[in-house]
Each structure stands twice: as C-alpha cells, then as structure tokens.
Design a protein around this motif. Structure first.
Motif, PDB file in Angstrom:
ATOM      1  N   ILE A 132      -2.840   4.017   2.854  1.00 16.86           N
ATOM      2  CA  ILE A 132      -2.870   3.664   4.274  1.00 16.86           C
ATOM      3  C   ILE A 132      -3.619   4.729   5.060  1.00 16.86           C
ATOM      4  CG2 ILE A 132      -1.480   3.224   6.329  1.00 16.86           C
ATOM      5  CD1 ILE A 132       0.705   2.203   4.469  1.00 16.86           C
ATOM      6  N   LEU A 184       0.832  -1.204   0.000  1.00 12.94           N
ATOM      7  CA  LEU A 184       0.000   0.000   0.000  1.00 12.94           C
ATOM      8  C   LEU A 184       0.869   1.257   0.000  1.00 12.94           C
ATOM      9  CD1 LEU A 184      -2.251  -2.011   0.668  1.00 12.94           C
ATOM     10  CD2 LEU A 184      -3.133  -0.383   2.310  1.00 12.94           C
ATOM     11  N   THR A 185       0.380   2.297  -0.636  1.00  9.55           N
ATOM     12  CA  THR A 185       1.097   3.565  -0.599  1.00  9.55           C
ATOM     13  C   THR A 185       0.638   4.358   0.618  1.00  9.55           C
ATOM     14  OG1 THR A 185      -0.595   4.711  -1.853  1.00  9.55           O
ATOM     15  CG2 THR A 185       1.135   3.641  -3.113  1.00  9.55           C
ATOM     16  N   ARG A 186       1.365   5.417   0.906  1.00  9.30           N
ATOM     17  CA  ARG A 186       1.048   6.214   2.092  1.00  9.30           C
ATOM     18  C   ARG A 186      -0.388   6.740   2.062  1.00  9.30           C
ATOM     19  NH1 ARG A 186       3.913   8.475   5.931  1.00  9.30           N
ATOM     20  NH2 ARG A 186       5.843   7.762   5.021  1.00  9.30           N
ATOM     21  N   GLU A 187      -0.814   7.218   0.882  1.00 10.76           N
ATOM     22  CA  GLU A 187      -2.175   7.771   0.783  1.00 10.76           C
ATOM     23  C   GLU A 187      -3.200   6.667   1.057  1.00 10.76           C
ATOM     24  OE1 GLU A 187       0.055   8.113  -2.022  1.00 10.76           O
ATOM     25  OE2 GLU A 187       0.831   9.768  -0.821  1.00 10.76           O
TER      26      GLU A 187
END
Lengths: 439, 258
Positions: free
Chosen positions: A125, A120-123
């Motif tokens: 998450i 998953l990317t930061r956004e």
C-alpha cells in the motif's frame, strides 16, 4: 493448466434455491413447513471456457442470464455446485467500490482499510499510496474525513484504490460510470494501460460499446449456457439480432425497437466503417483493383476520399437532412483532357439510388494536368437511416472510365424521429380541427 | 494449513478492521476512548452494590473478586453475542468482495480482546492498590490465560457467526445462553456456594478454570496450577480448530444466504 491460460472455467454449474416465501425463524420453520417451498434454478449449466493471459473479455447477456453469477464464481465470492474455476495470479474484483470505508476516518486511512480488504500488505500500500492519491485528484482533501467528501470525490477515491491494486486478473462489474466525464475518460485510459501491461480483464456490462472499446472477446451467456463466443462485433450483432427477435415475439410489433438500440446499431456500424477506413489506403486500392469494384484506364487515380459535415471533420455518420461534403483527392499519372467527375449512391443490396456527374449537371469538362482535389456537397441528404455505399468516378467526356470506384466509401445515416421509409420527403400539414374550441 | 497462510496474508485487513472498530466505537462521545476504562469501572460499581450490600456473598474484598472475573467474562460474552451477528453485519463486504471470511470473526473477537486488555490495566491497578502481591510466575501465566480465553472465544464466534447466517434465531438464543452462562460460572459468587451434588456437572464449564486462573494471579496472589492451564490450552485449540472447520464448510453459501 497451460502457461498462457489465466482463467480456466470447467463444467461450471451453479444452482440457486429460489424461495417463494422463505421463513428463516424457528417459528416460521416449524409452523409453516410447507411455506418453505422453493424451486431450484440452474443459473449456470456446465459452462466451460479458457481465458488467456492478457485477454480482455466481456460477458454479455440479458438480466438474469447468469453473467454476474459467473463473475462472482470466478472471483470466489460464490462457490460452484459443480465444476471448477482455476485462476493464476492475484485477483482484484471491482464489484464494490469503497468497501470498508469509514466515514469518520480520513481519506488516507480509508485507503489503507480499503486496500487491505483487497489483500495488500502495508508495504504494497505504501508503495502505491502516492499513485492512488494522485489518480483520485484528492491531494488537498486526503487527510479530511471521508464524510466531508462529495459523492463524486468518494467514488473517485474508491476507484483509485481498486484500479491500483495491480492484480494479474481484474474483474469488473458495471462500474465504469464513475464521476464526471473527465474522470471517466481517465479511468478508461487507465484500464487501457492496465490491459497493455498484460493484465487479464473480465468485464460484465450492459454497455456493449464499453465492452467493444476495451475487450478483444465477448462471451454471450443465455439461460446459463454460452450462446456465442468471439470478437465483440460478431457476438454483439448476433446478440442484438436475438434480442430484437425476442422483443418482436413479445410485443408482436415490428417497430418496437427502443431508441437506444437504434442509436447503438448506428454507432456500431460507424465503428465498423472506421475499422474499414483504417486499412491503409494503398492496400485498399490494391484490393479494389484486383476485385470487381474498381476499374478504369488508370491515367488518373483517386487517392483518398473524406466525408464530413460543413466543418470539414471527417466522419461516416450523418443525420438525415444535413449537408454532406465529399472531398476527393486524385493523383495524375498522365494528364487527361475533357474529364468528368461523378458520384453515385447505392444500397448495400446494390440498388442504385442516385447518380450524377459534372456533365449531367451542365458543368464544363476540364483538363487534368496535376494532382488535385474536388469537393461535392450533397445538400440535405434524404437517405433514411441505413448504410449506403458511395461511388466516385473520373471519366472522359465520352463516358470512358478513367477511375471508377464503385465501393469507395460507406456512410451511415440516422434520424431522431421514428418516421419510416427509404427517403425523407419534405412536407407540411395543413388542416383545421373541427368541433374543437381553440379559445 | 492453506487457510492459515491466506489469513496471514490478509493480516493488514484484520489490523485495519480492528483499528476501525476501536476508533469508530466512541467517536463523537465526550469521553471518547476513555469509555474503555470508565465502562468496566461503572459496571464494577453496580455489581459491587448488589453483591456486597444486598446479596452478601461473604467473600473478602468482594469488589476485587468480582472485578477480576467480570472483565474476562465481559469479553467472552461479547464474543458470543456480538460474534453471532458479525457476519450479517458485514454482508455487503461478503457479497461483493472475495477475502478469507474468517477475517470477520477474527477481527471482531480481536477488537473485543484489545478492549479487554485495556480494561486489564484498570484491573491490575485496582488489584495492586488493594494489596494483592501477584507472583512472578502468576504474571507470566497471565498472557497464557488470556490466549486460552481468546482461542475459546474465537472458536465459539466462528461457529456462532456462521450458523447465525442460516438460522437467525441463534442471535436471540445466544443472548439467553450468555446470561445463563454467566450464572453457571463462579463470577458473582464463589465456587464454594455450589451444592456438592451439582459440582461435577458445574465443573464441565470450560470458562471456570479460566476465571479461576485469573483469580489465582490477581486476587489470591499465587501461581495458577499448570496442569489446569495445559488442559485449558488444549480445550482452546480444539475449539478453534472446530470453529475453523465448521466455518469453512458453512461459508461457502454465505453470499447466497445473506
């Protein structure tokens, strides 16, 4: 690959080298060349199948049959020796919970680490963070280091991350036993929710009933090939039959059936009946009318029958020796006089085990003018574990049937002790043990 | 190319693992993160004692000469020795989760690299305090030199980590190789001390130009030779490409071998 296929497994073959005594170091490799003997074991042999989008599939089989290997091949942890696996969409594998957790970091930080391992990317998450925390029920502890968590809290956090990845394909290996009963129920309903959203799910589990609860399809892997593929109930009964044969062959004993197997079979039959009983009543009646199992002049019709214990809660599975209540509702088309209620028990093979009616029991006949109900209580049913058909009847005093419903209801019985036979017979033992000092 | 795209998609995992490694490293110790700075200083002290009191190398400001070469070397050597075991250390992850496995050596080398960058703060301070006036061109070259070293270290870590899975002795062999490599590089002594007839062999060491370039900037206060730098960039890129190819082949059986 067609649009509606989520996973295509074609001619998949996987071989493992099984070392008798593997030497990995230089010394061992040089000095003990012959020790490095190994055999090549084919774990999966030319397996092919498609899984459609949104399908939930269970992989079953005994230990070492290759089902976990298959799951790892699908997830991409292992690489095949032959054939291929094609997957459409993001895959999330719940093979390991809490991957990458660091005990000294807070629950929140660990969510980031763990979710990043799922790709998953930061956004992504950040968008899920609140859902994950809410689901884990750890809001008050989320900024404490994970090492201060109990093992239950740890697993709850780990599961919450894994289940909220929102993958198109979800692979699960034996991990639904997380936390307490409450949390398990929550995980289970979350899985149902995910399934309803159209996620493709593949589960490896030893718990057949778990698979039956979630999956629409079961694939039975045996010795590296697909042995059966179909609805869980059909595949599982074949599988259990087979396992039972194996056990018999191995032990040579007929009665060597483990209790969990018996319990499972009973639970399963019970469920089958539930499914039968979920057919709308009207339809069941029509079917029965058209067939050979229900007949009569039709002035009064049985509309529904509930089997229960003393508490009145409907069920189909009863312990041998307990009281069973049958409540029968009927509908009056035309009033009748001089009526008799009857009940009968049959084996599935058709053998009549017991039958009686109000006339035989010396009760007065009665007139039926309007819709009503009657209850018959069978005390301490002696029918040993099996499935039985119960029939109900309303007749005229002279024996002419008004509504005779032969296969009205099926019930199952179970027993916790391994005594055998068709009927339970009440008994006592009286004896003295000679030559033994009881003091 | 697909591989690179996939690794890019997992960039947060690299970031998380590096952060976890750096945060976890000194957890519980009194000095905590300060060790990142204290450790190189203490190492410098030891080497300086040995080489300017006992074994005199005859170099002006030897502590600085040594320090500028040693810090990059410590990073490089950690990438070789620690890099070889980083896959084995993460075997639970590899056996249970699917992700581009290159992430593991990448995060290991990156976290060592970040450590080196932090140490470089100390190096630059020591260098300026000692009276070295780095040129603008030199300072601009510094990131390039670091990048080259990073690429080389990464390439070697990719190869050694994947080979070690199949051949565990490599871990110990590489520890010796790293020690020998230290003495085959002009770190504790100037190149001038190497006998002429071995010089061509000696110059094959790809780390030597890197160390020399660092010294150009932070010891001599001059701009490094661009030609050497370009060659170094090429060597770095070749190592990484080679590393990715070898790793890609070997990683297929990781889950079985671990």
């Amino acid at each position: 690959m067609e649009d509606n296929v989520a996973i295509r497994v074609s001619n998949l073959t996987k071989k493992f080298k099984v070392y008798y005594d593997k030497g990995r170091s230089l010394k061992e490799v040089i000095l003990f060349r012959n020790r490095n003997k190994h055999e090549v074991r084919t774990v999966l042999n030319d397996v092919s199948f498609d899984i459609k989008k949104g399908e939930a599939v269970g992989l079953i089989g005994h230990n070492g049959c290759g089902k976990s290997t298959l799951l790892k091949l699908i997830s991409g942890i292992l690489y095949p020796d032959g054939g291929s696996v094609d997957i459409k969409g993001r895959v999330s594998s719940l093979l390991e919970l809490g991957a990458g957790f660091h005990p000294d970091m807070s629950g929140r930080e660990n969510i980031y680490i763990n979710a990043s391992i799922f790709g998953l990317t930061r956004e992504e998450i950040e968008a899920r963070l609140q859902t994950i925390i809410d689901f884990s029920e750890l809001a008050g502890f989320i900024d404490n280091p994970v090492r201060t968590y109990s093992s239950g809290m740890y697993m709850r956090l780990a599961f919450s991350v894994a289940i909220n990845v929102d993958a198109e394909v979800l692979l699960i290996d034996e991990i639904l036993a997380v936390g307490d009963a409450n949390f398990q129920a929550k995980c289970f309903s979350k899985l149902q929710e995910i399934k309803e959203k159209g996620t493709t799910i593949v589960i490896v589990s030893h718990s057949l009933s778990q698979i039956e609860n979630i999956c629409d399809r079961s694939i039975w892997i045996n010795d590296g090939v697909i042995r059966a593929d179909g609805t869980p109930l059909a595949v599982h009964s074949e599988y259990l039959e087979f396992m039972n044969e194996q056990r018999k062959a191995a032990g040579g004993k007929d009665l060597d059936i483990p209790p969990e197997y018996v319990a499972y079979m009973q639970e399963r039959r019970y469920k089958e009946n539930l499914k039968l009983s979920m057919i709308p009543e009207q339809q069941a009646a029509v079917e029965a009318n058209g067939g050979q199992y229900r007949w009569g002049s039709g002035e009064v019709k049985i509309t529904s029958i509930t089997a229960s214990g003393p508490d009145g809660v409907g069920k189909r599975l009863f312990e041998v020796g307990t009281d069973v209540y049958f409540k029968v509702h009927y509908h009056v088309e035309k009033p009748i006089k001089d009526a008799v209620f009857g009940i009968g028990f049959f084996r599935n093979s058709g053998e009549n085990l017991y039958g009686t009616n109000t006339r035989i029991d010396g009760k007065p006949n009665f007139d039926i003018d309007e819709d009503g109900e009657f209850t018959i209580i069978m005390r301490k049913i002696p029918l040993m574990p099996d499935q039985y058909t119960v029939s109900f009847s309303i007749e005229y005093g002279d024996g002419v049937p008004v509504d005779y419903w032969k296969d009205a209801l099926k019930i199952d019985t179970y027993r916790q002790t391994p005594d055998v036979g068709g009927f339970f017979m009440e008994h006592d033992w009286e004896y003295e043990v000679k030559g033994q000092d009881n003091g | 190319m697909n591989k690179l795209k996939e690794i890019y998609e997992y960039r947060l995992m690299i970031y998380s693992l590096v952060k976890r490694d750096l945060r976890g490293k000194y957890k519980g110790s009194v000095l905590g993160f300060m060790w990142t700075f204290v450790n190189p200083l203490l190492q410098l002290l030891v080497y300086n004692m040995v080489f300017s009191i006992i074994m005199k190398a005859g170099v002006d400001k030897f502590y600085l000469y040594l320090f500028v070469g040693l810090i990059p070397w410590l990073f490089f050597s950690a990438a070789i020795t620690g890099g070889s075991t980083c896959i084995i250390a993460q075997k639970d992850l590899i056996k249970k989760i699917r992700f581009p496995r290159e992430i593991i050596p990448i995060s290991f080398v990156t976290s060592q690299f970040v450590n080196m960058l932090l140490s470089f703060i100390v190096v630059i301070i020591v260098s300026v305090v000692s009276g070295v006036r780095p040129t603008i061109g030199g300072l601009l070259c510094l990131p390039i030199i670091m990048l080259v070293e990073y690429l080389m270290a990464l390439g070697i870590a990719l190869i050694s980590s994947s080979l070690t899975v199949y051949f565990r002795d490599l871990e110990h062999i590489l520890a010796i190789v790293a020690m020998a490599w230290l003495y085959a590089t002009p770190i504790c002594y100037p190149v001038e001390m190497v006998p002429e007839k071995y010089l061509s062999l000696y110059n094959l060491n790809p780390v030597t130009p890197i160390v020399n370039a660092y010294r150009d900037v932070l010891y001599w206060g001059r701009t490094p030779d661009l030609r050497t730098l370009i060659i170094a960039v090429c060597i770095g890129l070749v190592t990484v490409v080679l590393g990715i190819i070898i790793f890609g082949r070997l990683q297929r059986r990781f889950a079985e071998e671990l």
